[in-house]
Write an enzyme that holds these catalytic residues in place. Structure first.
Site, PDB file in Angstrom:
ATOM      1  N   ASP A 154       3.667   9.482  -1.068  1.00  0.00           N
ATOM      2  CA  ASP A 154       2.527   8.678  -0.661  1.00  0.00           C
ATOM      3  C   ASP A 154       2.289   7.582  -1.686  1.00  0.00           C
ATOM      4  O   ASP A 154       2.401   7.827  -2.896  1.00  0.00           O
ATOM      5  CB  ASP A 154       1.262   9.538  -0.559  1.00  0.00           C
ATOM      6  CG  ASP A 154       0.481   9.266   0.722  1.00  0.00           C
ATOM      7  OD1 ASP A 154       0.617   8.157   1.271  1.00  0.00           O
ATOM      8  OD2 ASP A 154      -0.254  10.161   1.171  1.00  0.00           O
TER       9      ASP A 154
ATOM     10  N   HIS B   6       0.810  -1.221   0.000  1.00  0.00           N
ATOM     11  CA  HIS B   6       0.000   0.000   0.000  1.00  0.00           C
ATOM     12  C   HIS B   6       0.841   1.269   0.000  1.00  0.00           C
ATOM     13  O   HIS B   6       0.314   2.352  -0.246  1.00  0.00           O
ATOM     14  CB  HIS B   6      -0.929   0.004   1.217  1.00  0.00           C
ATOM     15  CG  HIS B   6      -1.994  -1.048   1.148  1.00  0.00           C
ATOM     16  ND1 HIS B   6      -3.291  -0.775   0.776  1.00  0.00           N
ATOM     17  CD2 HIS B   6      -1.954  -2.386   1.377  1.00  0.00           C
ATOM     18  CE1 HIS B   6      -4.000  -1.886   0.797  1.00  0.00           C
ATOM     19  NE2 HIS B   6      -3.212  -2.877   1.159  1.00  0.00           N
TER      20      HIS B   6
END
Length: 492
Positions: free
Chosen positions: A391, A180
């Site tokens: 991110d 992730h």
């Protein structure tokens, strides 16, 4: 080895995975539930907040099966139980393992390294040894609960050794892994003393998913350079006793778009949004940031940029407000405590210099909020500011697009968020460039109605067409199709 494992589990009276068990298993560091103790002392479990749970909860409700993970309290055993149509399978951790495996290797070594070394990664042998021990425990628990030929989906950076360990225990399983967070380039990953072990751990999966194509490319490049396995396009063909094929691809994660939209349009969220605006003094313009308190989120830079816009008079603190939510995170890790103190001081200084009597220009909330409250915040945001330094994806950006009503909102988005590849009509910004950030924020706030609506229309189309269901279906369909490639059908 698989036969030995079967015999061992039979002796211990644990379920025989080949005869019974879950046909679909999610494996993650944390379980998707939090324990609640009522006033009468009654213990109950409710769905936990957080991006991973938000992403996978709809998949689990649809498919059923088991979720393997830690329940959040050290030095405690919890029995399996049912929750929302699937089985919770807790894995225990000791207090020392929480310090070394979780706070140490996972979040003080891997997390900063994988986020471009925004903070300096620490390398300690005892942390890695704890990581190995805990990953083995997760693999063994999964091997016990999975049915013969089950699909197992391992999640994220805390469990990168599990695929290899699980394959050794249960070669009959179809094993997927999804990362992730970003996967770093060779120049950074090569710092890791256990780089080969981490690569081999991931190669135990039939399919490894990344948020963006660059992550898959970085991984395959490292496999080619640091291992003896053969790499051909998007797959690594393992040499040696285990000759299966591991495929590496990008699967950009998304959200339950309709679910968020319905929540934001519920009477409760609308009423809470109206109350929020009243509490903020009904400003003419509301800027909002919602993040975990994490050094990768660019909070220092964002608060400084907004503070300068107020202090320079570009933004009027009397009719404009910047609402920044920073959800508490990993508060026992030194780097996070320093960040919390830095943001507290920075916000306090700006508000004391710029604000007058009444509501401060920066309303800073270091707290967790339920989803309905977050949806209300998304509703009132004229400009949503999502500016991480790095991110993997950033689902807040997508949640805002789903929740903000109409087409008049604006999203300011960091170029270094994985979401930037998909949300191309956002107002893009380099979060390291404070002057540039100020310019982009003001462009988003003052752009013509036509431009704003054109951008938001495209963003809403993208988020509505690429949902969490499509993400999961695509990954699991590919896993089913690719999982048997090169697998020894006589194994086990």
């Amino acid at each position: 080895m698989y036969k030995d494992f079967q015999e061992e589990t039979n002796v211990n009276n644990t379920p025989q995975s080949t005869e019974q068990g879950a046909t679909f298993v999610v494996v993650a560091n944390r379980l998707p539930v939090d324990r609640i103790v009522g006033e009468d002392g009654e213990i109950d479990w409710q769905t936990a907040p957080g991006g991973l749970v938000t992403a996978l909860e709809p998949v689990m409700r649809q498919r059923g099966g088991s979720w393997v993970g830690w329940h959040g309290a050290p030095d405690e055993e919890v029995e399996p139980f049912e929750h929302d149509g699937y089985t919770i399978e807790p894995v225990p951790l000791s207090a020392q393992e929480v310090v070394e495996y979780y706070e140490g290797f996972s979040n003080a070594t891997l997390w900063p390294l994988y986020h471009d070394s925004v903070a300096f990664p620490e390398y300690h042998r005892e942390w890695y040894e704890a990581y190995e021990v805990v990953n083995q425990r997760f693999a063994e628990k999964t091997a016990q609960v999975a049915a013969h030929g089950a699909t197992v989906w391992v999640q994220d950076y805390q469990l990168q050794l599990v695929p290899r360990m699980l394959r050794e225990l249960r070669p009959d399983l179809n094993i997927g892994f999804f990362l992730h967070i970003p996967f770093p380039p060779m120049e950074l990953f090569d710092q890791l003393p256990w780089r080969v072990e981490m690569l081999e751990g991931l190669l135990g999966a039939d399919l490894v998913g990344f948020q963006v194509p660059g992550g898959a490319s970085n991984f395959l490049r490292l496999v080619r350079r640091r291992t003896e396995h053969r790499v051909d396009r998007d797959r690594a063909k393992l040499v040696g006793p285990d000759q299966h094929t591991c495929v590496a691809r990008a699967y950009p994660i998304s959200i339950d778009t309709q679910g968020f939209a319905d929540l934001a349009n519920s009477p409760e969220a609308i009423a809470e949004a109206e109350q929020l605006l009243a509490d903020l003094g009904n400003p003419s313009k509301v800027f909002v940031g919602i993040d975990r308190l994490d050094y990768t989120k660019g909070l220092r830079q964002r608060v400084r940029a907004m503070g300068e816009l107020f202090s320079e008079g570009t933004l009027d603190p009397h009719d404009t407000v910047f609402l920044q939510v920073a959800t508490p995170s990993r508060e026992r890790v030194d780097e996070y405590r320093r960040l919390r103190d830095d943001i507290d001081l920075l916000v306090g200084r700006i508000n004391s210099e710029v604000g007058g009597v009444g509501r401060p220009p920066i309303v800073y909330l270091h707290a967790s909020f339920p989803r309905a409250t977050m949806a209300a915040m998304y509703r009132i945001a004229d400009v949503m500011i999502v500016t991480p330094l790095r991110d993997g994806m950033n689902l807040v950006a997508k949640e805002y697009i789903a929740c903000n009503p109409g087409l008049d909102g604006a999203l300011v988005l960091s170029e270094f968020a994985g979401a930037a590849r998909e949300l191309r009509q956002a107002y893009m910004v380099n979060p390291y460039d404070l002057n540039g950030m100020k310019e982009v924020v003001m462009k988003a706030a003052t752009d013509s109605t036509q431009n704003r609506r054109r951008r938001m229309r495209a963003l809403k189309k993208q988020v509505s067409e690429n949902t969490i269901d499509k993400w999961a279906d695509k990954f699991l369909t590919d896993l089913d199709a690719k999982g048997d490639m090169g697998k020894d059908t006589n194994a086990g």
